[in-house]
Write an enzyme that holds these catalytic residues in place. Sequence first.
Site, PDB file in Angstrom:
ATOM      1  N   ASP A  42       0.855  -1.177   0.000  1.00 25.99           N
ATOM      2  CA  ASP A  42       0.000   0.000   0.000  1.00 25.99           C
ATOM      3  C   ASP A  42       0.900   1.239   0.000  1.00 25.99           C
ATOM      4  O   ASP A  42       2.126   1.130   0.051  1.00 25.99           O
ATOM      5  CB  ASP A  42      -0.969  -0.020   1.186  1.00 25.99           C
ATOM      6  CG  ASP A  42      -0.257   0.074   2.514  1.00 25.99           C
ATOM      7  OD1 ASP A  42       0.960   0.334   2.532  1.00 25.99           O
ATOM      8  OD2 ASP A  42      -0.913  -0.135   3.546  1.00 25.99           O
ATOM      9  N   ASP A  48      -7.717  -7.401   0.615  1.00 30.14           N
ATOM     10  CA  ASP A  48      -6.802  -7.606   1.738  1.00 30.14           C
ATOM     11  C   ASP A  48      -7.565  -7.164   2.977  1.00 30.14           C
ATOM     12  O   ASP A  48      -8.450  -6.302   2.890  1.00 30.14           O
ATOM     13  CB  ASP A  48      -5.535  -6.750   1.618  1.00 30.14           C
ATOM     14  CG  ASP A  48      -5.791  -5.314   2.055  1.00 30.14           C
ATOM     15  OD1 ASP A  48      -6.401  -4.569   1.260  1.00 30.14           O
ATOM     16  OD2 ASP A  48      -5.421  -4.938   3.189  1.00 30.14           O
TER      17      ASP A  48
END
Lengths: 376, 376
Positions: free
Chosen positions: B92, B271
């Site tokens: 991320d 996720d």
Amino acid sequence: MKFQLIHKDPGSSARTGRIDTRHGSFYSPVFMPVGTGGTVKGVHKRELKEDINAPIILGNTYHLYLRPGIDVLEKAGGLHAFMNWDRSILTDSGGYQVFSLAEIRRIKEQGAFFQSHIDGSKHTFTPENIVDIQRIIGSDIMMALDECTPYPCDYKYAEKSLGLTHRWLDRGIRQFRETNPKYSHEQSFFPIVQGSVYKDLRIRSAEYIAEKGMDGNAIGGLSVGEPVEDMYAMTEVVNSILPEDKPRYLMGVGTPANILESIALGVDMFDCVMPTRNGRNGMIFTSEGIINIKNAKWKNDFSPIDPGTEIFTSKQYSKAYLRHLVISNEMLGAQIASIHNLHFYLWLVGEARIKILSGEFSTWKNQIVKKLSARL
Amino acid sequence: MKFQLIHKDPGSSARTGRIDTRHGSFYSPVFMPVGTGGTVKGVHKRELKEDINAPIILGNTYHLYLRPGIDVLEKAGGLHAFMNWDRSILTDSGGYQVFSLAEIRRIKEQGAFFQSHIDGSKHTFTPENIVDIQRIIGSDIMMALDECTPYPCDYKYAEKSLGLTHRWLDRGIRQFRETNPKYSHEQSFFPIVQGSVYKDLRIRSAEYIAEKGMDGNAIGGLSVGEPVEDMYAMTEVVNSILPEDKPRYLMGVGTPANILESIALGVDMFDCVMPTRNGRNGMIFTSEGIINIKNAKWKNDFSPIDPGTEIFTSKQYSKAYLRHLVISNEMLGAQIASIHNLHFYLWLVGEARIKILSGEFSTWKNQIVKKLSARL
């Protein structure tokens, strides 16, 4: 349980033997990973069995009695079934934990009165119920309730305490003989030599215990803060008395060097929280010496944790990675360190067995002890 | 990175496809275990690979940047080498962590200024340096820096923030195009749709992002506290705009039911920390429903954790044993729960893929969602 002496080292009192329980056969000297409350902390059963290859583990009666409790363990069919461990288990008697963990404790002739460190609830361990509890746990080797004297301990208290430990032993043996295993396997019962750092008390205790003729004998009350020379001196004098045809178990010892020196004095069985507890804090035992993985010097060291060992954790993870995990308080750091250190301890006693068989133990021990104690 | 659409479900927007990175091929919908700071908490690499069989994991740029730091990661040769993971990694952008974890933060046009939650040190993430950092990490899929708006968020702020996220995206894409991978594998760069719970903003953002023509597209700013209906409504409208021939990644979502409903809306990648974080706290996701393993009802339940799954943790450990470990705060409890839950999540998306291929997805989903959400 059977013990068969296989070979004695010509240059020391070290020996190798074979221990058979209903949960398997293994060779001594042996190291037992500590599985406190039904788990070796941070280690899966599969890892303990297939990677570390531990033939026997230790359970703490005090912890198991408080949690999950003997009601659960009995319903499960004993600790083997509860934790799904089909190899051998030794349980301590809870004496040591009562003295080191319990909130409030009082020792009386009847037994040890204490409050749980978890919820303050009141409990009593007696020489008899400690046998009953270990019958329910179903360990292959049960230990007698003893008073583990602290260090320092004045002679008068040590002598008085020893009398109690011996009287408790007799009550424990009686209970052991009058009761039967709850499951399909037999159980052994080991007495514990006490006597603090006083040679005459240790001799008195070893003689008392030797003549009970139990399947094995333990040495307790050492590695509690006394100088290491005292520990070795007490172990030596006790081992000169304990029968040669029974395994000798030195409780709660110790560093790799302590273990090798005690093997040289004739000890066969060991347990210690050091590989797991110190491992969780970043102390890594390797074939080259001791690593404090938190040190900055490992920050960019991408080499295996210990190139000298075969365990998967050492092959798959680097020092820099382990350092990062331990510093970041990641569970995986504690897991890797625990597996690595336990594997190292079992490798070490395995090497000792090989060297005893080949007659090279003393030379090898004197060389490797220095190396293993070095701080890298 | 390549994405190949394989099959579309006739009864919903669900689809299955194949994603190829230089670290392997895998099928979507896919769930990515969260490997925060270079480790999926409590899970060995070997377990992640051989037991859970995760083809791709997620790393948090914020955590990795602070610890071990990009200097160590660069010297290691990237995160794959550092953690010895040879399958795919998505990182991320750190945006979410800056907003949820960092002590003090200020958002300016230039970037996000924040203080580390670990030691208070001051840092800046810009759209450009977030690309540079992810180049050093070497993830297969990098994410653009965005502002993740909280919930609730008023329209005015959401609109203003969206403008910034889009300008940051353009700067990120420029940096991505002007720089090269540091290692031997190519990297992709995903933009993130924002817009809070406002349909027109989400449409505007999805259109803006769709036309960038990147390898894949993400939906951020959901599962931050809004009603689940809003989350689904936003996902639906965004997916109607995002290109069909690129994977769609819904960030940080969610429960098993959330995942199946979002698959039905055309999401391909997921996720979430839920299987590990909630697992550590005793929430166990099973094929029969959700278990709070701390409940007294499991105290004497010696049946497997989830008879419906094949993972070793479920076969080797019982509910009563896991309960004991979790209640005793034993690491092994968190380890077992994490492995079990991750395996369950990967099993779930695997089942979804099979049902999409066989055309039964919608019927199956509507049946199983109720079951999976039940509290046992």
